[in-house]
Design a protein around this motif. Structure first.
Motif, PDB file in Angstrom:
ATOM      1  N   ILE A 167      26.720 232.983   0.140  1.00 32.86           N
ATOM      2  CA  ILE A 167      27.879 232.437   0.749  1.00 32.86           C
ATOM      3  C   ILE A 167      29.187 233.045   0.092  1.00 32.86           C
ATOM      4  CG2 ILE A 167      29.331 230.695   1.584  1.00 32.86           C
ATOM      5  CD1 ILE A 167      26.606 228.894   1.577  1.00 32.86           C
ATOM      6  N   ILE A 168      30.048 233.622   0.472  1.00 32.95           N
ATOM      7  CA  ILE A 168      31.079 234.312  -0.215  1.00 32.95           C
ATOM      8  C   ILE A 168      32.373 233.363  -0.028  1.00 32.95           C
ATOM      9  CG2 ILE A 168      32.645 236.077  -0.224  1.00 32.95           C
ATOM     10  CD1 ILE A 168      29.766 236.782  -1.065  1.00 32.95           C
ATOM     11  N   GLU A 169      32.451 232.747   1.300  1.00 37.72           N
ATOM     12  CA  GLU A 169      33.561 231.944   1.346  1.00 37.72           C
ATOM     13  C   GLU A 169      33.328 231.014   2.677  1.00 37.72           C
ATOM     14  OE1 GLU A 169      37.614 233.793   2.601  1.00 37.72           O
ATOM     15  OE2 GLU A 169      36.408 235.208   3.580  1.00 37.72           O
ATOM     16  N   PHE A 170      34.196 229.749   2.750  1.00 36.25           N
ATOM     17  CA  PHE A 170      34.283 228.940   3.920  1.00 36.25           C
ATOM     18  C   PHE A 170      35.667 229.194   4.278  1.00 36.25           C
ATOM     19  CE2 PHE A 170      30.634 226.829   1.616  1.00 36.25           C
ATOM     20  CZ  PHE A 170      29.771 226.716   2.852  1.00 36.25           C
ATOM     21  N   ILE A 171      35.999 229.207   5.524  1.00 35.39           N
ATOM     22  CA  ILE A 171      37.311 229.389   6.068  1.00 35.39           C
ATOM     23  C   ILE A 171      37.658 228.164   6.907  1.00 35.39           C
ATOM     24  CG2 ILE A 171      39.250 230.686   6.861  1.00 35.39           C
ATOM     25  CD1 ILE A 171      37.224 233.285   6.494  1.00 35.39           C
ATOM     26  N   ASP A 172      38.420 227.135   6.456  1.00 34.74           N
ATOM     27  CA  ASP A 172      38.976 225.993   7.262  1.00 34.74           C
ATOM     28  C   ASP A 172      40.343 226.220   7.535  1.00 34.74           C
ATOM     29  OD1 ASP A 172      36.468 223.921   7.189  1.00 34.74           O
ATOM     30  OD2 ASP A 172      36.660 225.062   5.236  1.00 34.74           O
ATOM     31  N   SER A 173      40.802 226.132   8.764  1.00 36.77           N
ATOM     32  CA  SER A 173      41.948 226.334   9.305  1.00 36.77           C
ATOM     33  C   SER A 173      42.803 227.486   8.353  1.00 36.77           C
ATOM     34  CB  SER A 173      42.872 225.058   8.965  1.00 36.77           C
ATOM     35  OG  SER A 173      42.376 223.945   9.379  1.00 36.77           O
TER      36      SER A 173
END
Ligand code: CU
Length: 519
Positions: free
Chosen positions: A456-462
């Motif tokens: 997992i590289i990144e989570f993007i929230d809003s």
């Protein structure tokens, strides 16, 4: 009518028919009781007809479908005994005498078990074992599994998370017909030690076959395991619904929409067993439920994560008091209690934003733990994780829901439902690639990619990016509503791979795509 308002807010292209259904359903759920003797609405009839696939046969478990299961029609939770000592998962025997080779036999067949007193339940099981026989092999082993299908319908065996060639991976394209056999063979590469599982991946039938019992655990060990001297425990969570006659009922409309959850959460096939931990123990945990999210919590005890789907982390993580394990995920953990003696393993409420169902924040007991072990230091370094390097391509995957078009058009990947004849993406063999997966729906969906582990590289929230708390290898990752996640991986075999939501009802309804890996 909160449910109705929510439904209207989230629904896209809501038809009058599905709205009628929504209203009936929210009435049934708002006070926590299902309505009795309610006639099937025209909506239900309309949707039932859409459950027929193009060939005219009915999808698994859709016979006599109703909206939801009346709690009065179910076996009470108290019907199953609790408190028995945790059973170990039985091992699949290795018939090979040759070093570095594992040969085993699996047969899928209906078996009748008596879990509750005076009640007989028919399961569909591998080798008659609830929870499946456990396969334990080493990195580098050549594995042959002779599989026989003695069910009345086709099935496949998918080796979830394992790096096996696509034609050996139980794709829905390669069904084993009733009465037929197939030998799955693969050689497991170095570096793939981890906590895996195997389960059915039959076209449109995997949800039903899984909730009737077709899943088992698979462990790949390393000869350089820094925790080889730690005793292990294996916690396999599955979900079970039994009706008042002890039968496993078909899915109802709500199951298909939200993913099925039964009244029982089983641990190694047992309800609320008693777990004894007498020495510091490495615990592997599987969530093999079709749809139930597990948020593990033990009052007076912390949890240290040491591994994920694809094996050990680089180092043990800081203690946490809760651990979310979504369907198909696995973790390796060590417990750090603040007291010895009796502990309670619990499932905390997690709101995954189900459709048309009020969230009840209920904590469920999972097991009693008798902890008498003394503290033991964990290795500071567990292993070095591989680096995938820079990505040379990016795939975009969008999960969405569309109301009003019928169940079989409800759950989509990039605006489409699964089509076996359609290739949705192309990957380059051996190349590092990103998958940017976005959830444009109001409900959580776990993303799973076949054939490889990803980071997992990144989570993007809003539009805000955040990094995961630690590096790890995984094959399944949860997406919260309107969340995106970027994962990075490499496919090391040419051929066809699936990617899908691992709420198995959604997968069986077509929330799945396929990627062709080409040299
Ligand atoms: Cu889903």
């Amino acid at each position: 009518m909160i449910n109705r308002r929510r439904f209207l807010t989230y629904g896209i292209g809501v038809s009058a028919a599905s709205l009628a259904m929504a209203c009936n359903k929210s009435a049934a759920n708002s006070d926590g009781h299902a309505m009795h003797g309610q006639a099937a609405s025209p909506a239900a009839n309309a949707m039932s007809h859409q459950n027929m696939d193009h060939s005219g046969h009915q999808m698994g478990g859709m016979n006599g479908m109703n909206h939801a299961t009346n709690p009065d029609d179910l076996l009470p939770v108290q019907a199953l005994p609790v408190g028995a000592a945790l059973a170990a998962l039985p091992l699949l025997a290795n018939e090979s005498k040759q070093a570095g080779k594992f040969t085993g036999r699996l047969t899928a067949k209906a078996h009748t078990l008596s879990l509750a007193k005076g009640v007989q339940s028919e399961f569909w099981l591998y080798n008659g074992v609830l929870g499946g026989p456990q396969i334990v092999v080493y990195e580098g082993d050549e594995v042959s599994i002779h599989f026989t299908n003695e069910l009345k319908q086709e099935t496949t065996v998918h080796w979830h998370g394992l790096p096996v060639p696509p034609e050996q991976d139980g794709n829905p394209h390669d069904p084993v017909k009733p009465g037929q056999s197939l030998t799955y063979t693969f050689k497991l590469p170095q570096g793939c030690a981890g906590t895996y599982w195997y389960h059915t991946h039959a076209h449109e039938l995997s949800a039903e076959q899984a909730f009737r019992g077709l899943a088992g655990t698979f462990i790949v060990k390393s000869r350089q395991d820094p925790m080889a001297d730690w005793p292990e425990q294996h916690w396999l969570f599955t979900d079970l619904r039994l009706d008042k006659n002890g039968k496993i009922p078909d899915n109802n409309m709500m199951d298909w929409m939200n993913g099925r959850e039964g009244q029982f959460v089983l641990l190694n096939g047992q309800l609320q067993p008693k777990i004894s931990i007498k020495t510091a123990t490495r615990i592997r945990v599987w969530n093999a439920c079709n749809a139930r999210y597990l948020k593990l919590h033990i009052p007076d005890c912390d949890i240290i994560v040491i591994g994920t789907d694809g094996g050990l982390l680089e180092r043990p993580q800081a203690p946490v008091s809760e651990l979310l394990i979504v369907p198909a995920e696995r973790y390796e953990i060590v417990l750090k209690p603040r007291k010895t003696g009796m502990l309670s393993l619990q499932n905390l409420p997690y709101n995954r934003e189900k459709m048309m169902e009020k969230f009840h924040p209920v904590t469920t007991p999972l097991a009693q733990i008798v902890y008498t072990a003394s503290d033991k230091a964990l290795p500071k370094h567990l292993r070095s994780l591989p680096s995938f390097g820079k990505a040379t391509a990016e795939h975009t995957v969008g999960f969405s829901e569309e109301m009003g078009a019928g169940l079989k058009q409800m759950f989509k990947v990039n605006g489409k439902t699964f089509d076996m004849q359609r290739i949705d993406a192309t990957s380059k063999l051996g190349a590092t690639e990103d998958w940017l997966v976005s959830n444009a729906s109001h409900m959580d969906h776990p993303f799973h990619l076949h054939g490889t582990q990803f980071e997992i590289i990144e989570f993007i929230d809003s539009a805000e990016s955040s990094k995961p708390a630690y590096r790890s290898l995984k094959d399944t990752v949860n997406l919260k509503p309107y969340q995106s996640v970027r994962v990075r991986c490499r496919q090391d075999f040419a051929g066809l791979r699936m990617f899908h939501c691992h709420i198995l009802e959604h997968e069986s309804l077509g929330m799945m795509g396929q990627v062709m890996v080409k040299a």
